[in-house]
Write an enzyme that holds these catalytic residues in place. Structure first.
Site, PDB file in Angstrom:
ATOM      1  N   SER A  16       0.709  -1.310  -0.176  1.00  0.00           N
ATOM      2  CA  SER A  16       0.075   0.099  -0.011  1.00  0.00           C
ATOM      3  C   SER A  16       0.757   1.115  -0.019  1.00  0.00           C
ATOM      4  O   SER A  16       1.516   1.576  -0.944  1.00  0.00           O
ATOM      5  CB  SER A  16      -0.914  -0.017   1.224  1.00  0.00           C
ATOM      6  OG  SER A  16      -1.864   1.013   0.912  1.00  0.00           O
ATOM      7  N   LYS A  74     -12.310   8.448  -8.722  1.00  0.00           N
ATOM      8  CA  LYS A  74     -11.388   9.686  -8.446  1.00  0.00           C
ATOM      9  C   LYS A  74     -10.176   9.335  -7.577  1.00  0.00           C
ATOM     10  O   LYS A  74      -9.061   9.868  -8.043  1.00  0.00           O
ATOM     11  CB  LYS A  74     -12.402  10.914  -7.891  1.00  0.00           C
ATOM     12  CG  LYS A  74     -13.239  11.560  -9.051  1.00  0.00           C
ATOM     13  CD  LYS A  74     -13.925  12.701  -8.297  1.00  0.00           C
ATOM     14  CE  LYS A  74     -15.157  13.264  -9.308  1.00  0.00           C
ATOM     15  NZ  LYS A  74     -15.834  14.202  -8.706  1.00  0.00           N
TER      16      LYS A  74
END
Length: 437
Positions: A103, A143
């Site tokens: 991550s 987005k």
């Protein structure tokens, strides 16, 4: 003349022997710092401090030993900015063996001037997660994903790494081993240890904010940057579970102190715990709705002790505390949520403690005759400290402010002779005339 030439010839080998030692002595050290666990504001502070101290200490480079499951997006972006704008080379080494850069760790590794990995490590799975771990609107998620993909792609291009794979790590959550990472040009090489890393770094030229720098690390000393006491304490208490337990411990202390004034110790422990908890909350992504629910639970618990609600307020407090605990941290990462293994026992113990204390208090209240203020006259008690002439006494299990006509020793038995508002006038029970024996 011949003697001078002979001296020069004899001295030349000595100069050659001394040269490596002089070069070694002139080699600048390499600073190292360990970053493990969830990426948070504490991690950002640690990286900033490490870069500043490495530069001030004359280090030629900084090595960040990284092992992370991910973390906060805003902290990760700030760390990447520090690495991209650092004036000295920053090397990220995913290690030791068994470590991972997942991550947020992918972004940090990509932002380094040189990236390396230890054997049996992995990197990837950088797809953004919905806030709170739930689902959000499809358009909003798109987005967020596009923003993260663009950010990691521009970092990869800046550092000359595989931008296509970096984008796939965000969009498709791909993850690879250290050997695949080298083959795909995600990282530069595999290094088994810090010394091995320094050997392989030697001679590399990297671009920094000040311009190109050529590393000379083969004979460099690795100097660990010690974490200060304040940062170590902050690192411990900013663990989401530790901060949560501190807050709940402070809550218990507050409830006990407000329910039984004068006990003191629970209030002191509770106050310290609450201060530490709120200090930790400065560095954690707090959801104020969750915090307000926990505070509301405290209000309901205290109100239950003074209002006859037949348990409605107590049940409401338990529900409010459980919901607040689940909502306390506003972050998608698992490392920033209260563990169920901590949440369930803590809520159960807190609620159970309160309910037991409430039950015992109700039973004691029912056993005591409802005499009213005037009914206290003639009742006996014990002095809690010397009365000279003012102090505190315990009557019918309650603590009262009292005034004695004559001095009464600490622990002596007293008798109430008059009630003046919230103050009792007492005498020593062993002295009919009003004094002590």
């Amino acid at each position: 003349m011949s003697r001078r030439r002979l001296s020069v010839v004899l001295a030349f080998p000595l100069v050659l022997l001394a040269t490596p030692a002089l070069v070694s002595a002139a080699t600048a050290p390499v600073a190292t710092v360990v970053v493990d666990g969830v990426i948070s504001p504490v991690t950002l502070r640690l990286v900033e401090t490490a870069i500043t101290r490495a530069k001030a200490g004359g280090a030629q480079a900084l090595v960040i030993q990284l092992d992370t499951p991910g973390g906060l997006e805003r902290s990760m972006r700030a760390i990447c900015q520090r690495l991209l704008n650092a004036e000295l080379p920053v090397i990220v080494w995913v290690g030791p063996t068994g470590a991972r850069a997942a991550s947020a760790g992918v972004f940090i590794t990509m932002a380094a001037n040189v990236a390396a990995m230890a054997p049996a490590t992995n990197i990837g799975a950088a797809h953004p997660v919905a806030v709170g771990g739930g689902s959000i609107e499809k358009e909003s998620m798109r987005k967020i994903e596009n923003d993260a993909a663009a950010f990691i792609r521009t970092i990869a291009l800046e550092r000359g790494r595989n931008a296509d794979w970096a984008e796939d790590a965000v969009r498709k959550s791909v993850s690879i081993t250290e050997r695949e990472a080298v083959r795909l040009k995600v990282v530069d090489f595999v290094a088994a240890s810090i010394p091995d890393l320094l050997t392989k770094l030697d001679g590399r030229t990297v671009k920094t904010a000040k311009g190109p720098v050529t590393l000379s690390t083969r004979a460099a000393e690795a100097r660990p940057i010690e974490v200060g006491f304040r940062d170590r304490v902050l690192s411990v208490i900013t663990d989401p579970n530790v901060a949560y337990v501190l807050m709940m411990l402070g809550t218990l202390g507050l409830i006990v102190e407000l329910s039984t004034p004068g006990v003191t110790l629970p209030g002191v422990i509770g106050g310290i715990s609450l201060i530490l908890a709120f200090f930790a909350f400065q560095s954690l992504p707090i959801n104020f709705a969750g915090l307000l629910l926990i505070l509301f639970a405290i209000v309901l618990f205290i109100a239950e002790a003074h209002v006859t609600s037949h348990g409605v307020l107590a049940v409401g407090g338990i529900v409010s505390m459980a919901l607040g605990s689940m909502m306390l941290y506003d972050a998608p990462e698992a490392g920033f949520r209260v563990s169920w293994r901590v949440l369930v026992p803590t809520v159960a113990l807190t609620s159970g403690f309160f309910l037991v204390a409430l039950t015992l208090g109700v039973r004691a209240f029912r056993r005591r005759p409802l005499l009213g203020a005037s009914g206290l006259i003639g009742q006996t008690g014990v002095a809690r400290g010397a009365l000279e002439p003012e102090g505190q006494v315990s009557v019918q299990g309650e603590i009262w402010r009292a005034i004695a006509d004559r001095p009464v020793a600490d622990g002596a038995r007293i008798r109430v002779v008059e009630v003046q508002g919230l103050t009792l006038r007492v005498v020593g029970s062993d002295a009919p005339g009003g004094g002590t024996r």
